[in-house]
Design an enzyme around this catalytic site. Structure first.
Site, PDB file in Angstrom:
ATOM      1  CB  THR A 184      -8.810 -42.250 -31.099  1.00 47.45           C
ATOM      2  OG1 THR A 184      -9.537 -42.060 -29.888  1.00 47.45           O
ATOM      3  CG2 THR A 184      -9.187 -43.595 -31.695  1.00 47.45           C
ATOM      4  CB  ILE A 231     -11.015 -40.768 -34.843  1.00 45.33           C
ATOM      5  CG1 ILE A 231      -9.714 -40.464 -35.588  1.00 45.33           C
ATOM      6  CG2 ILE A 231     -11.867 -41.730 -35.618  1.00 45.33           C
ATOM      7  CD1 ILE A 231      -8.889 -41.721 -35.891  1.00 45.33           C
ATOM      8  CG  ASP A 232     -12.099 -38.779 -29.378  1.00 44.99           C
ATOM      9  OD1 ASP A 232     -12.897 -37.992 -29.937  1.00 44.99           O
ATOM     10  OD2 ASP A 232     -12.428 -39.576 -28.480  1.00 44.99           O
ATOM     11  NE  ARG A 233      -3.586 -33.185 -29.784  1.00 44.07           N
ATOM     12  CZ  ARG A 233      -3.086 -32.134 -29.162  1.00 44.07           C
ATOM     13  NH1 ARG A 233      -3.855 -31.369 -28.425  1.00 44.07           N
ATOM     14  NH2 ARG A 233      -1.814 -31.831 -29.276  1.00 44.07           N
ATOM     15  NE  ARG A 257     -11.549 -41.044 -24.565  1.00 45.49           N
ATOM     16  CZ  ARG A 257     -11.048 -39.825 -24.695  1.00 45.49           C
ATOM     17  NH1 ARG A 257     -11.169 -39.176 -25.851  1.00 45.49           N
ATOM     18  NH2 ARG A 257     -10.434 -39.241 -23.687  1.00 45.49           N
TER      19      ARG A 257
END
Length: 322
Positions: free
Chosen positions: A152, A148-150, A250
């Site tokens: 998030t 998962i994104d940094r 997003r």
């Protein structure tokens, strides 16, 4: 050289036989897990020089190990300057321990805080996986199941066995794994917008930054949405990605006209200022729920990761404004 300036990670040559559980992984990743604290650059150097051998032969860093392979691991010394600075991140490591929401002999599930990358790289020396390896020094195998994104927060699965990793990757491919996210978006989400199917194209800028946009040349992408709570100028939505593209939720919310609060790539400055005034200081995207089949027992597991207190307070303030 003195021991003050050098750290012996591996004092003598080791001959390690690869088990069935360890097979299928790249030699560089295997060595990173065995030589904890050794930077990737040094791993590549000893592989290129032929100091690491598999079945007495030279190999490339991308070589995939097979069960029964015998790996020669040479003695390794690194200077304090070279050593990965996990020790300076002990507070972050301790924070990760408190965020573990499920663990057994196959699997570890963590409620990842916002702002911590899932792995080191791109100029970062510390990520969740490095932190977990520092917390579990005796674990023979710890690998990310997904990313998962940094920025998030929320649920992140980490496999403790190669067989677990294979099982969960197969479940992801077959869309058995179901993930749900909470996102605070600008404006009033329209009730009839329940599914967004918009192909996504990933572009990498010269700086290494990744930007994703909706494009006919992109990969098919689908996200399901439902409304959790409405506020004066914002909506809390639940997003369930069917595909797993980079920045999918997003970009899909932006495509719908409702960017996520404090999204530094796809957000809206005025909306972000309003949310910052309420105390929000991070991207409001949280992986709060996941459902999958346990790789060992076959039972259906549903795990939830609560929102942090700071984000809950922002939602309470939005309710009070109504």
């Amino acid at each position: 050289m003195t021991n003050q300036t050098n750290n012996i990670i591996n004092a003598s040559v080791k001959m390690l036989e690869i088990s069935e559980d360890e097979s299928g992984q790249r030699i560089d990743n295997y060595l990173l897990s065995k030589l904890k604290g050794v930077p990737k650059s040094l791993i590549y150097r000893i592989v290129r020089k032929g100091e690491v051998r598999v079945n007495k032969g030279r190999i490339k860093p991308e070589y995939k190990l097979q069960a029964g392979d015998v790996v020669r691991v040479p003695p390794v010394r690194i200077s304090e300057k070279e050593q990965s600075p996990i020790s300076t991140k002990l507070n972050k490591v301790a924070q990760l321990e408190s965020q573990i929401i499920f663990e057994d002999d196959c699997l570890l599930v963590i409620n990842k805080p916002s702002g911590i990358a899932v792995h080191g790289g791109s100029g970062l020396s510390f990520g969740v996986i490095e932190g977990l390896r520092a917390l579990r020094p005796d674990a023979r195998f710890l690998e990310l199941v997904h990313r998962i994104d940094r920025d998030t927060s929320g649920i992140l699965l980490v496999a403790k066995k190669r067989s677990t990793l294979r099982s969960l990757h197969e479940q992801l491919r077959n869309k058995i794994v179901q993930k749900e996210y909470l996102a605070l978006v600008r404006g009033q989400w329209q009730s009839h917008v329940k599914t967004i199917q918009a192909p996504l194209l990933k572009n990498e800028l010269a700086s290494g930054e990744r930007i994703v946009k909706v494009s006919e040349q992109g990969k098919p992408s689908e996200t399901h949405f439902s409304i959790e709570e409405r506020y004066n100028n914002a909506t809390l939505v639940k997003a369930s990605p069917i595909t797993g593209r980079t920045h999918q939720i997003r970009v899909h919310t932006l495509y719908a006209g409702h960017p996520i609060a404090l999204d530094d790539k796809y957000g809206d400055q005025k909306f972000d200022q309003e949310m910052t005034a309420l105390g929000l200081d991070r991207l409001f995207l949280h992986a709060f729920s996941i459902r999958f089949e346990h790789p060992k027992t076959g039972e259906t597991l549903r795990l939830n990761a609560p929102l942090d207190e700071k984000i809950k307070k922002v939602l309470q303030k939005l309710r009070e404004q109504q």
